[in-house]
Scaffold this motif. Structure first.
Motif, short mmCIF file in Angstrom:
data_model
loop_
_atom_site.label_atom_id
_atom_site.label_comp_id
_atom_site.label_asym_id
_atom_site.label_seq_id
_atom_site.Cartn_x
_atom_site.Cartn_y
_atom_site.Cartn_z
N GLY A 1 8.73 3.55 3.65
CA GLY A 1 7.67 3.61 2.65
C GLY A 1 6.29 3.41 3.26
O GLY A 1 5.34 4.13 2.95
N VAL A 2 6.18 2.44 4.15
CA VAL A 2 4.91 2.21 4.84
C VAL A 2 4.54 3.43 5.68
O VAL A 2 3.38 3.85 5.71
CB VAL A 2 5.00 0.93 5.71
CG1 VAL A 2 3.81 0.82 6.65
CG2 VAL A 2 5.11 -0.30 4.83
N TRP A 3 5.54 4.03 6.34
CA TRP A 3 5.28 5.22 7.14
C TRP A 3 4.78 6.37 6.28
O TRP A 3 3.84 7.07 6.65
CB TRP A 3 6.54 5.62 7.90
CG TRP A 3 6.40 6.90 8.66
CD1 TRP A 3 6.96 8.09 8.36
CD2 TRP A 3 5.61 7.12 9.83
NE1 TRP A 3 6.59 9.05 9.27
CE2 TRP A 3 5.75 8.47 10.18
CE3 TRP A 3 4.80 6.30 10.60
CZ2 TRP A 3 5.11 9.00 11.29
CZ3 TRP A 3 4.16 6.84 11.69
CH2 TRP A 3 4.32 8.18 12.03
N MET A 4 5.38 6.57 5.11
CA MET A 4 4.95 7.66 4.22
C MET A 4 3.54 7.42 3.69
O MET A 4 2.76 8.37 3.56
CB MET A 4 5.93 7.81 3.05
CG MET A 4 7.25 8.37 3.44
SD MET A 4 7.05 10.01 4.13
CE MET A 4 8.47 10.11 5.15
N ILE A 5 3.20 6.18 3.39
CA ILE A 5 1.83 5.87 2.95
C ILE A 5 0.84 6.17 4.07
O ILE A 5 -0.21 6.78 3.85
CB ILE A 5 1.74 4.41 2.49
CG1 ILE A 5 2.52 4.23 1.18
CG2 ILE A 5 0.29 3.98 2.31
CD1 ILE A 5 2.69 2.80 0.76
N TYR A 6 1.19 5.79 5.29
CA TYR A 6 0.33 6.06 6.45
C TYR A 6 0.14 7.56 6.65
O TYR A 6 -1.00 8.03 6.82
CB TYR A 6 0.95 5.42 7.70
CG TYR A 6 0.28 5.85 8.98
CD1 TYR A 6 -0.97 5.36 9.33
CD2 TYR A 6 0.89 6.76 9.84
CE1 TYR A 6 -1.59 5.76 10.50
CE2 TYR A 6 0.28 7.15 11.01
CZ TYR A 6 -0.95 6.66 11.34
OH TYR A 6 -1.57 7.05 12.48
N VAL A 7 1.21 8.31 6.58
CA VAL A 7 1.12 9.77 6.76
C VAL A 7 0.28 10.38 5.65
O VAL A 7 -0.54 11.27 5.89
CB VAL A 7 2.53 10.39 6.84
CG1 VAL A 7 2.48 11.90 6.74
CG2 VAL A 7 3.22 9.97 8.11
N GLY A 8 0.46 9.92 4.43
CA GLY A 8 -0.32 10.43 3.31
C GLY A 8 -1.81 10.16 3.49
O GLY A 8 -2.64 11.03 3.21
N LEU A 9 -2.15 8.97 3.95
CA LEU A 9 -3.56 8.65 4.18
C LEU A 9 -4.16 9.51 5.29
O LEU A 9 -5.28 10.02 5.16
CB LEU A 9 -3.72 7.17 4.52
CG LEU A 9 -3.55 6.20 3.36
CD1 LEU A 9 -3.55 4.77 3.86
CD2 LEU A 9 -4.64 6.40 2.33
#
Length: 98
Positions: free
Chosen positions: A77-85
């Motif tokens: 989840g943290v990785w997906m948020i980072y990629v989205g940002l």
């Protein structure tokens, strides 16, 4: 009854076998040629073993312990948020430049 024939490019004779010439042994089929090339490539370049991080993430994903699975999903989840940002910042930068 019709049967397929293939013209050998090496000896210029017709062969009933569409994969290999029965007269000279030349490989006619492109699929067979590609398969041989792929086998040679795989022999010279074996696949790399997975990294420690990939093995750890696979262990967390397939673990029967619910806390380890929760840790895996939190990390993803943290990785997906980072990629989205990062993608949104890149989109804004590309839109701003015209």
């Amino acid at each position: 009854m019709s049967s397929k024939k293939a013209l050998c490019l090496n000896c210029r004779q017709w062969s009933f076998d569409i994969h290999v010439c029965e007269h000279c042994g030349y490989i006619i089929s492109q699929a067979a040629k590609d398969e041989i090339k792929q086998k040679e490539y795989n022999k010279l370049n074996p696949p790399k073993p997975p990294s420690k991080l990939r093995r750890a993430m696979e262990y967390l994903r397939t673990s029967k312990n619910p806390l380890l699975k929760l840790l895996y999903y939190l990390l993803m989840g943290v990785w997906m948020i980072y990629v989205g940002l990062v993608m949104s910042i890149m989109y804004i930068a590309a839109a701003a430049s015209g």
